[in-house]
Design an enzyme around this catalytic site. Structure first.
Site, PDB file in Angstrom:
ATOM      1  N   CYS A  63      -1.311   5.910   9.128  1.00 11.99           N
ATOM      2  CA  CYS A  63      -1.595   4.271   8.702  1.00 11.99           C
ATOM      3  C   CYS A  63      -2.876   4.569   7.662  1.00 11.99           C
ATOM      4  O   CYS A  63      -2.832   5.575   7.019  1.00 11.99           O
ATOM      5  CB  CYS A  63      -1.931   3.509   9.856  1.00 11.99           C
ATOM      6  SG  CYS A  63      -3.474   3.920  10.734  1.00 11.99           S
ATOM      7  N   ARG A  98       0.848  -1.377   0.229  1.00 10.96           N
ATOM      8  CA  ARG A  98       0.052  -0.014   0.104  1.00 10.96           C
ATOM      9  C   ARG A  98       0.975   1.376   0.102  1.00 10.96           C
ATOM     10  O   ARG A  98       0.495   2.134  -0.639  1.00 10.96           O
ATOM     11  CB  ARG A  98      -0.860  -0.031   1.184  1.00 10.96           C
ATOM     12  CG  ARG A  98      -2.086  -1.103   1.175  1.00 10.96           C
ATOM     13  CD  ARG A  98      -2.938  -0.939   2.355  1.00 10.96           C
ATOM     14  NE  ARG A  98      -3.741   0.515   2.132  1.00 10.96           N
ATOM     15  CZ  ARG A  98      -4.766   0.736   3.047  1.00 10.96           C
ATOM     16  NH1 ARG A  98      -4.682   0.100   4.351  1.00 10.96           N
ATOM     17  NH2 ARG A  98      -5.615   1.610   3.000  1.00 10.96           N
TER      18      ARG A  98
END
Length: 295
Positions: free
Chosen positions: A247, A190
């Protein structure tokens, strides 16, 4: 930045079992939650640590608003206090939090309670799996304790509520990456922009360093030793710098801060960006970097 025996934030199953049978048992919070799953409560009802209260991350550990504010914004102090009293938390009572997936979700509860001025909060190392592996009893059904009286202690400032652990707004993040160390706690793919399963854009905040939370744990879902964690974060360049963490939506970033605390770093000197990538990526005017380098 090191401040002492960080591993004291962790508690082992046998020690928790002993405390639960003592004169001053801690409150136990079960925060089973995983991205893309909605069966945490069902899992809790089937088997949980005796006395543990289920905590719903989406409704009790997060606020609600527009996507441009992030997927899991912080709850207000009033919302958190209302939830904490539902969990039965009492003033001065120790708290132990856990989940069943390496404490990735439980760390959000740990961080929020510390942010709220509740200092005696620990993570059950290894979570429910470690408890069951140790052969300790589990219960089923719902636990409904009497309402607690805990008070959330935050101040109201011109830019919102200020707790006992620092946070960053979206406007502050770019400077945090330029002037200190900004850690991206998501999975490496990611960060690199190879995949994005939930947010509108792939990639990472320019200047951020990839530091997946999965690398804080061993194969059993327990935190690595304090020495190993210190070596990890030193290699990421945190020594002598202001550190911030983000995050996907501010959940596993709390796990990163817990890991740094377990390594002996002071969590009061590590800033959480609550909006995280879910907020940043919803603002198309903001830049995104891809690839393995900070960019």
């Amino acid at each position: 930045m090191l401040y002492g025996a960080g591993m004291s934030l962790l508690i082992q199953p046998a020690d928790l079992a002993q405390l639960l049978h003592g004169e001053r048992p801690p409150a136990v919070l079960d925060v089973r939650w995983q991205l893309g799953r909605s069966d945490g409560h069902e899992q809790y009802l089937a088997a949980h640590i005796p006395g543990a209260v289920y905590v719903d991350l989406d409704s009790e550990l997060a606020g609600h608003g527009h996507a441009t504010g992030g997927r899991h914004p912080l709850p207000t102090a009033a919302e958190l206090q209302r939830a904490a009293r539902r969990w039965g938390l009492r003033t001065g009572q120790p708290v132990v939090v856990h989940d069943a997936a390496g404490n990735g979700a439980a760390a959000r509860a740990w961080w929020l309670l510390r942010w709220a001025g509740i200092t005696d909060v620990r993570l059950l190392d290894g979570g429910l799996h470690a408890w069951q592996t140790a052969g300790l009893d589990v219960a089923s059904g719902e636990e409904l304790p009497p309402p607690g009286d805990v008070v959330v202690d935050v101040e109201r400032g011109p830019d919102g509520e200020r707790g006992h652990l620092p946070t960053l707004s979206m406007a502050d993040v770019a400077a945090a990456a330029r002037e200190g160390v900004l850690l991206d706690a998501r999975a490496g793919e990611r960060y690199r922009g190879e995949t994005e399963p939930i947010d509108p854009r792939a990639g990472h905040i320019p200047g951020a360093i990839s530091a997946p939370t999965t690398e804080n744990l061993d194969e059993a879902g327990r935190f690595l030793s304090a020495d190993t964690l210190r070596q990890r974060f030193a290699a990421l360049g945190v020594e002598g710098h202001a550190v911030a963490v983000y995050c996907g939506s501010g959940v596993t970033a709390a796990h990163q801060i817990a890991a740094m605390a377990a390594a002996g770093y002071d969590p009061a000197r590590i800033a959480l960006y609550p909006g995280s990538w879910s907020q940043w990526s919803n603002h198309p005017e903001l830049p995104a970097a891809t690839g393995p380098e900070p960019g």
